[in-house]
Design a protein around this motif. Sequence first.
Motif, mmCIF file in Angstrom:
data_model
loop_
_atom_site.group_PDB
_atom_site.id
_atom_site.type_symbol
_atom_site.label_atom_id
_atom_site.label_comp_id
_atom_site.label_asym_id
_atom_site.label_seq_id
_atom_site.Cartn_x
_atom_site.Cartn_y
_atom_site.Cartn_z
ATOM 1 N N PHE A 50 46.853 19.560 -19.497
ATOM 2 C CA PHE A 50 46.545 20.924 -18.649
ATOM 3 C C PHE A 50 45.671 21.232 -19.035
ATOM 4 O O PHE A 50 45.201 21.501 -20.489
ATOM 5 N N TRP A 51 44.372 22.500 -18.424
ATOM 6 C CA TRP A 51 43.239 23.004 -18.681
ATOM 7 C C TRP A 51 43.852 24.690 -19.268
ATOM 8 O O TRP A 51 45.458 24.883 -19.378
ATOM 9 N N ALA A 52 42.876 25.015 -20.044
ATOM 10 C CA ALA A 52 43.632 25.827 -20.165
ATOM 11 C C ALA A 52 41.729 27.058 -20.411
ATOM 12 O O ALA A 52 41.087 27.046 -20.054
ATOM 13 N N LYS A 53 42.152 28.488 -19.901
ATOM 14 C CA LYS A 53 40.546 29.425 -20.188
ATOM 15 C C LYS A 53 41.053 29.339 -18.728
ATOM 16 O O LYS A 53 39.471 29.746 -17.983
ATOM 17 N N GLN A 54 41.655 28.679 -18.077
ATOM 18 C CA GLN A 54 40.299 28.835 -16.765
ATOM 19 C C GLN A 54 40.477 30.571 -16.167
ATOM 20 O O GLN A 54 41.164 31.020 -16.735
ATOM 21 N N LYS A 55 40.157 30.342 -14.234
ATOM 22 C CA LYS A 55 40.402 31.085 -14.323
ATOM 23 C C LYS A 55 40.516 32.032 -12.396
ATOM 24 O O LYS A 55 40.426 30.342 -11.874
#
Length: 529
Positions: free
Chosen positions: A231-236
Amino acid sequence: MNIAVSALEAPNKGSLEEWLNTPRLAKCGEFFTPSEPMWRPSKSARSSVNWQAAIACVPSHWQRWLHALLAYRMMEVAQGTVELATSILSRAAQIGLDPLNEYHLIDLRERFNTSEFSALASLMKYWQECESLEQRPSQVLIDAYETLPRKKRLQNDVILRLDPEQGPLTQVEQDALFQWAHEQFCHGILDPESYLYLRLSMIYGQRGMQLRMIVFGDFIKTEHGYQIRIFWAKQKGDDAGWRRKSETFNLDEDLYNTVLAYRSIVRARLEQEYPGRADWNKAIEHVPLFRRKLDQRGGRRKMNPVMADLPDQNALEQTPQEKFHASSKAIRHWLFQMEIIPGFPTSPRTHQPLKISRGHRFRHTLGTDLSNAGLDEWSIASALMHANTHTVRKYRAVSAELMRLIDEKMSDHLALVVRAFTGTIVTDRALAKNGDRVDRQIEDLAVCGADNVCHLDAPFTCYGCSKFQPFLDADHSAALERLERRRAQTIDTDKTTGVLWDRAILACRKVILECNTLRESSQLGGSDA
């Protein structure tokens, strides 16, 4: 929980006190009350948010509005993000710096590192844009934050200067680390969680936050092979959030089988330790690979529970629950413990044990290796799960020639560090440890001298093991051909994991050379007689 409708409305000067005394739903899905001295809605967090120390950094007539801002922030982002913000604000208060004072910005920039100052600037911008709050910073202040140059200097970048303790690992160091982890795991010294965390870090180079989000159900077997979901992190934007957006990557079959075996062990222990708390056959899909454990620093038990005893374990039947996942502090402790295990690999550059507990070192390593392999910026960004190529350009700046220069300087230490083959060549099965045991025979090539069966991919992963006892007259050349074919097949589907076969190939070649030397010396001895 009954909450008055009026208390849910945006606060004004007259209703702010009531608003702060009303329970709020945090990002993690649990309630907290802003007026309480400490906030800890996320049960998986090891520390609380101390807002009282944070709001002391601004003048008194601003403090209640900063208090409300932090509460709004807790409702929209992870608790760790708010903890970082309050830590920065608290330290600013201790040295008398006001983040709302434009004349203090330079001092704030010099006091905090680049990431901390950026976090502070982001918080101020969020406050200015938060229309629910009547009292907000001016646009002039926000413009000053955004136009103030960051103090980071490229010459201090650990990647560009190939820092031996924080920058990318060289191939020799990676080989030594992989071999050490494999042996320690096979011999029961390294526990499965630590081993898997280290393996996944080395292969995929993702942030610790991303690895901590992994559950057993993220390891997938498809008709096209094996995959892992990360999973992604720091996404907006709409994709922001815990386990909100993911990507899939190819997964080595050997590693998949290791996780599958470990999953069975964890499920059995959950059924034994928490019977009836959940349908564990169903819930195991959502059980974290790296779980929060009971903190027993005051006293030790023979064996800790496989997962912390937290409420709502049956919720794992439906979806992963963040509170059951290991914290970043626990993971760092695992890595620190590895570094002090006797026999941990030594860096030829520093002559000290390798540092694996510092920052994004495996991430730096993967980015540099992919760049040196000739991949373009978008491919590197995709592998590291970056939304753009801005951050990965530094990897392109590290040339392959520079990395080769470092390897050449280490050539005197290569034999000591690599030592790919560490087993014992035997001339007869009867001379080998476990030579009389059928379950320890490795085809017609060798005997395994280990006390326990490791269930890994024999004979491919065996040549580098210290318990491996190859026969002098066995056809190790055929085994080498099989190893090289396996490596080529892996590289065709995943260049990232394909390099992991290099160590076994090097060990097999070493066995062949040593066997040839022994046979030649034996023939010379016979002719002299």
